[in-house]
Design a protein around this motif. Structure first.
Motif, PDB file in Angstrom:
ATOM      1  N   GLY A   1       0.797  -1.227   0.000  1.00 39.92           N
ATOM      2  CA  GLY A   1       0.000   0.000   0.000  1.00 39.92           C
ATOM      3  C   GLY A   1       0.825   1.269   0.000  1.00 39.92           C
ATOM      4  O   GLY A   1       0.597   2.162   0.813  1.00 39.92           O
ATOM      5  N   HIS A   2       1.803   1.359  -0.906  1.00 36.24           N
ATOM      6  CA  HIS A   2       2.592   2.590  -1.007  1.00 36.24           C
ATOM      7  C   HIS A   2       2.991   2.849  -2.453  1.00 36.24           C
ATOM      8  O   HIS A   2       3.051   1.937  -3.285  1.00 36.24           O
ATOM      9  CB  HIS A   2       3.836   2.544  -0.105  1.00 36.24           C
ATOM     10  N   MET A   3       3.257   4.138  -2.750  1.00 37.64           N
ATOM     11  CA  MET A   3       3.744   4.583  -4.058  1.00 37.64           C
ATOM     12  C   MET A   3       5.138   5.152  -3.881  1.00 37.64           C
ATOM     13  O   MET A   3       5.434   5.745  -2.839  1.00 37.64           O
ATOM     14  CB  MET A   3       2.834   5.677  -4.629  1.00 37.64           C
ATOM     15  N   SER A   4       5.984   4.999  -4.916  1.00 36.07           N
ATOM     16  CA  SER A   4       7.348   5.525  -4.843  1.00 36.07           C
ATOM     17  C   SER A   4       7.753   6.116  -6.180  1.00 36.07           C
ATOM     18  O   SER A   4       7.331   5.632  -7.245  1.00 36.07           O
ATOM     19  CB  SER A   4       8.336   4.437  -4.427  1.00 36.07           C
ATOM     20  N   VAL A   5       8.577   7.165  -6.142  1.00 38.12           N
ATOM     21  CA  VAL A   5       9.141   7.797  -7.339  1.00 38.12           C
ATOM     22  C   VAL A   5      10.649   7.926  -7.139  1.00 38.12           C
ATOM     23  O   VAL A   5      11.119   8.125  -6.011  1.00 38.12           O
ATOM     24  CB  VAL A   5       8.523   9.187  -7.597  1.00 38.12           C
TER      25      VAL A   5
ATOM     26  N   VAL B   1       0.711  19.559 -11.074  1.00 38.90           N
ATOM     27  CA  VAL B   1       1.735  20.018 -10.141  1.00 38.90           C
ATOM     28  C   VAL B   1       3.138  19.871 -10.724  1.00 38.90           C
ATOM     29  O   VAL B   1       4.098  20.485 -10.222  1.00 38.90           O
ATOM     30  CB  VAL B   1       1.605  19.269  -8.796  1.00 38.90           C
ATOM     31  N   LEU B   2       3.289  19.099 -11.785  1.00 33.38           N
ATOM     32  CA  LEU B   2       4.596  18.938 -12.433  1.00 33.38           C
ATOM     33  C   LEU B   2       5.010  20.185 -13.216  1.00 33.38           C
ATOM     34  O   LEU B   2       6.184  20.322 -13.576  1.00 33.38           O
ATOM     35  CB  LEU B   2       4.582  17.718 -13.365  1.00 33.38           C
TER      36      LEU B   2
ATOM     37  N   VAL C   1      11.128  16.537  -6.445  1.00 33.42           N
ATOM     38  CA  VAL C   1      10.296  17.127  -5.376  1.00 33.42           C
ATOM     39  C   VAL C   1       8.860  17.282  -5.871  1.00 33.42           C
ATOM     40  O   VAL C   1       7.900  17.041  -5.135  1.00 33.42           O
ATOM     41  CB  VAL C   1      10.881  18.474  -4.919  1.00 33.42           C
ATOM     42  N   LYS C   2       8.722  17.682  -7.145  1.00 29.54           N
ATOM     43  CA  LYS C   2       7.388  17.792  -7.744  1.00 29.54           C
ATOM     44  C   LYS C   2       6.718  16.420  -7.824  1.00 29.54           C
ATOM     45  O   LYS C   2       5.504  16.289  -7.609  1.00 29.54           O
ATOM     46  CB  LYS C   2       7.510  18.386  -9.153  1.00 29.54           C
TER      47      LYS C   2
ATOM     48  N   ARG D   1      17.052  15.372 -15.804  1.00 29.79           N
ATOM     49  CA  ARG D   1      17.878  16.565 -15.955  1.00 29.79           C
ATOM     50  C   ARG D   1      17.489  17.661 -14.946  1.00 29.79           C
ATOM     51  O   ARG D   1      18.336  18.340 -14.422  1.00 29.79           O
ATOM     52  CB  ARG D   1      17.751  17.129 -17.386  1.00 29.79           C
ATOM     53  N   ASP D   2      16.209  17.824 -14.708  1.00 26.45           N
ATOM     54  CA  ASP D   2      15.732  18.850 -13.771  1.00 26.45           C
ATOM     55  C   ASP D   2      15.917  18.337 -12.337  1.00 26.45           C
ATOM     56  O   ASP D   2      15.313  17.334 -11.947  1.00 26.45           O
ATOM     57  CB  ASP D   2      14.250  19.152 -14.047  1.00 26.45           C
ATOM     58  N   PRO D   3      16.728  19.004 -11.511  1.00 29.02           N
ATOM     59  CA  PRO D   3      16.952  18.498 -10.145  1.00 29.02           C
ATOM     60  C   PRO D   3      15.742  18.670  -9.225  1.00 29.02           C
ATOM     61  O   PRO D   3      15.627  17.973  -8.216  1.00 29.02           O
ATOM     62  CB  PRO D   3      18.143  19.330  -9.642  1.00 29.02           C
ATOM     63  N   TYR D   4      14.828  19.597  -9.574  1.00 31.23           N
ATOM     64  CA  TYR D   4      13.676  19.864  -8.703  1.00 31.23           C
ATOM     65  C   TYR D   4      12.459  19.004  -9.062  1.00 31.23           C
ATOM     66  O   TYR D   4      11.490  18.986  -8.317  1.00 31.23           O
ATOM     67  CB  TYR D   4      13.293  21.352  -8.789  1.00 31.23           C
ATOM     68  N   ILE D   5      12.532  18.284 -10.181  1.00 29.22           N
ATOM     69  CA  ILE D   5      11.368  17.512 -10.627  1.00 29.22           C
ATOM     70  C   ILE D   5      11.044  16.358  -9.678  1.00 29.22           C
ATOM     71  O   ILE D   5       9.892  15.928  -9.577  1.00 29.22           O
ATOM     72  CB  ILE D   5      11.566  16.996 -12.072  1.00 29.22           C
TER      73      ILE D   5
END
Length: 384
Positions: free
Chosen positions: A95-99, A133-134, A112-113, A106-110
């Motif tokens: 019961g969990h999702m992961s990214v 939100v992306l 977090v998004k 290439r985008d270092p902040y993506i």
């Protein structure tokens, strides 16, 4: 030793004193009117051609009732994250999702998004709304409201106050702040610009903590929107134009205090037991046969009472209602009698007047005229 001290003194003299904020100097591009400092530029992959050095992973749990929805829409999420070089995984067993990032990221902040995306999905935000939100100009904020109030009843009432009748308050806040808002359980999920999210967080916290009603915030936001249209007031303070609402003390229901009984050191008398009641009524000394017969008689009496009551209810449906015509007829008859008596009196009066008129009609005018007397003339001739 003296030489060392002399060298140390020379070193301190050579060092320059540190000035706080020496780097906060005006830059040549600060006053450039052609540069928009608040503009968020879209990320260009050429800015980071080498990619990420380490793999970053975020995971979050989701409730069981969201499992079916996420399983159906997971290909859409996977496709959206693949465009930014992010891999995602859905584990229905745990019961969990992961990214996590990849070599193509290439985008270092993506990342977090992407973390914000799976958080919104776990908070019941629809997939096609959460994917927004992306974008670089879209941010998200998950406001925790469950621990702001202790009482469960107060929390439910204030949360409903935030939503409003038929979600009218929530829709007004969405229009004025430019944010998407979803109230779910103990959290409020919001998506929008930094400015809108800051306003929304303040409104939500003030509502749950009972500082200010959302309707007052809506009035202030409406006035700010009107003031922003006037270019003359762009660089002025708006505090003098905004309304100031005073908090009113609403009278709450007074809790009825129990009357204090006079203190007695002795405990209350013990209530009589079942055996004591049987001894008082004499049932205790009866035989088993007599007890059973008595119970049967009581049961029969209760049944007879219930059957009589049910029969009375059934018969009540067949009882004709009282007619109101009799009352009306009696009233009519009384009125008729009064009218007949009045007519009798008026007729008698008229008859008397008519009889008087008839007596006057028999009397003629000649009866009142004096006639010559014959005897008087004869006497006069004799006298002559």
């Amino acid at each position: 030793m003296d030489a060392d001290l002399g060298n140390h003194g020379k070193e301190t003299e050579m060092r320059k004193p540190k000035h706080k904020g020496k780097h906060d100097k005006p830059k040549p591009w600060d006053d450039d009117p052609n540069i928009d400092h608040w503009k968020i530029d879209k990320f260009d992959p050429s800015w980071n051609e080498s990619g990420m050095l380490e793999v970053t992973t975020f995971s979050t749990l989701f409730p069981e009732y969201r499992a079916k929805y996420l399983q159906e829409n997971w290909p859409t999420v996977k496709r959206a994250l693949k465009e930014h070089g992010i891999t995602c995984e859905l584990n229905l067993v745990e019961g969990h999702m992961s990214v996590s990032t990849t070599l193509k990221t290439r985008d270092p902040y993506i990342i977090v998004k992407s973390r914000d995306l799976i958080k919104l999905l776990s908070r019941s935000v629809p997939v096609f709304q959460a994917i927004k939100v992306l974008n670089d100009d879209m941010q998200c904020d998950i406001i925790s409201i469950g621990k702001l109030v202790r009482s469960k009843e107060r929390f439910v009432k204030r949360r409903q106050r935030l939503i409003g009748p038929e979600s009218s308050t929530l829709k007004a806040l969405e229009i004025l702040t430019g944010c998407y808002v979803l109230v779910q359980g103990n959290t409020v999920a919001a998506m929008g610009s930094f400015k809108g999210l800051k306003q929304l967080r303040r409104i939500v916290e003030d509502c749950i903590q009972n500082v200010q009603h959302p309707i007052y915030h809506i009035k202030i936001l409406l006035m700010k929107r009107e003031l922003a249209k006037n270019p003359e007031l762009a660089n002025e303070n708006w505090e003098r134009f905004l309304p100031k609402f005073k908090k009113k003390n609403v009278q709450q229901k007074k809790v009825k205090s129990k009357e204090k009984k006079p203190y007695t050191p002795f405990p209350p008398p013990q209530p009589p037991s079942k055996i004591d009641l049987q001894l008082e009524s004499g049932e205790y000394f009866l035989s088993e046969k007599r007890k059973s017969s008595k119970k049967w008689e009581e049961k029969q009496a209760k049944q007879a009472e219930k059957s009589a009551e049910s029969k009375r209810k059934r018969d009540a449906a067949f009882v004709p209602p009282k007619e109101e015509n009799n009352i009306i007829d009696t009233k009519k008859s009384e009125n008729d009698k009064d009218e007949v008596e009045a007519m009798k009196k008026s007729l008698k009066k008229k008859a008397k007047e008519f009889s008087k008129n008839e007596t006057h009609a028999d009397i003629t005018a000649e009866s009142y005229i004096a006639k010559p007397e014959k005897h008087a003339k004869k006497k006069s001739r004799r006298s002559t």
